[in-house]
Design an enzyme around this catalytic site. Structure first.
Site, PDB file in Angstrom:
ATOM      1  N   THR A 146       0.838  -1.190   0.000  1.00 13.43           N
ATOM      2  CA  THR A 146       0.000   0.000   0.000  1.00 13.43           C
ATOM      3  C   THR A 146       0.879   1.247   0.000  1.00 13.43           C
ATOM      4  O   THR A 146       1.856   1.327   0.739  1.00 13.43           O
ATOM      5  CB  THR A 146      -0.936   0.031   1.220  1.00 13.43           C
ATOM      6  N   PHE A 151       1.112   5.168   0.843  1.00 17.49           N
ATOM      7  CA  PHE A 151       0.533   6.207   1.680  1.00 17.49           C
ATOM      8  C   PHE A 151       1.147   7.552   1.326  1.00 17.49           C
ATOM      9  O   PHE A 151       2.278   7.613   0.834  1.00 17.49           O
ATOM     10  CB  PHE A 151       0.826   5.940   3.164  1.00 17.49           C
TER      11      PHE A 151
END
Length: 289
Positions: free
Chosen positions: A178, A180
């Site tokens: 992921t 960010f």
């Protein structure tokens, strides 16, 4: 969720303690205090109002794609992107102390986490229940104290809620990562001589081939555009806003010219942040060259 006792050293995130956003906060800023918030809007407000220094916000996942709503919210948060962080997502099957794999009949987690661990769910013949988030599922397992009830969540969630990992690294894909972004009240000027990312939003004029012409300057000036997302704004089918990431600093000659050309064919161009490239990005680029 509680206010931070030390706003100058707090980093806000959406979710509960033990969420992957919390894990990202701890890994990227180990000296800062995590500040859990119910929604993305709450996390933005915590920074904007001075109750937290930064906000750690997920943008996209290598399996699930972009995080819903974030692209609509960030342009209007009144904040600046100052950094990016990549977090490898490693799922664990969590149970109560004393439970074994053979005991588990039901597993609960966020819909994406369940989807990313289909092989294990199928292998064990588990009944999958969709929850609001991974950390919340772990908290429920701890509260129920039922050895047949498990959660898919992070190792940090196990640590916080006193659970045990019945099996580690259960995700189907090894590349599950992921991305960010970190937001702050004030922009931070990175070194223009080092690898940078510039994030911006724009709306093209309603004329033929406007998008093609608007983006032409990036090609002719050798600017690498790594992300381009479109989404409707204001409920109008003809009003499309674009969210883009490019590699480079606006002070560089090539990107300055590309942005000037973009501005000529657009109603609005707004830079959301200029920040250093994360080492993960640089490593991945070289690995594909």
């Amino acid at each position: 969720m509680n206010d931070s006792p030390d706003p100058g050293n707090a980093i806000a995130f959406q979710g509960e303690l033990g969420a992957y956003s919390h894990l990202s906060c701890r890994n990227a800023y180990p000296g800062m205090e995590p500040f859990p918030c119910r929604t993305f809007e709450d996390a933005f407000a915590a920074v904007r109002e001075g109750r937290a220094r930064y906000a750690m916000i997920p943008i996209e996942n290598s399996l699930a794609g972009r995080v819903a709503d974030v692209h609509h919210l960030i342009p209007y948060a009144g904040l600046h992107i100052i950094a990016e962080h990549y977090e490898r997502i490693s799922h664990h099957l969590l149970g109560v102390p004393g439970a074994t794999i053979a005991d588990v009949r039901t597993v609960k987690s966020h819909v994406h986490a369940l989807g990313q661990c289909r092989n294990l769910v199928r292998e064990l013949g588990l009944t999958a229940i969709v929850g609001a988030d991974t950390a919340g599922a772990a908290a429920e397992v701890a509260a129920r104290k039922d050895p047949s009830f498990a959660a898919i969540a992070s190792e940090l969630a196990a640590e916080i809620h006193g659970l045990v990992s019945l099996r580690a690294h259960i995700e189907d894909a090894e590349h599950n990562t992921t991305r960010f972004v970190v937001l702050a009240r004030e922009a931070r000027e990175p070194n223009p001589n080092l690898p940078c990312v510039t994030t911006f939003v724009f709306r093209v004029r309603n004329v033929a081939a406007a998008l093609y012409k608007a983006l032409g300057g990036f090609a002719t000036n050798g600017i690498n555009m790594t992300r381009l997302e479109s989404y409707m704004v204001g409920g109008e089918f003809v009003a499309t806003q674009f969210y883009a990431d490019v590699e480079g600093h606006p002070a560089s000659h090539g990107l300055r010219l590309a942005l000037e050309e973009l501005d000529f064919f657009s109603h609005e161009v707004r830079i959301l942040g200029v920040y250093p490239q994360h080492p993960f990005r640089i490593h991945k680029r070289f690995s594909f060259e």
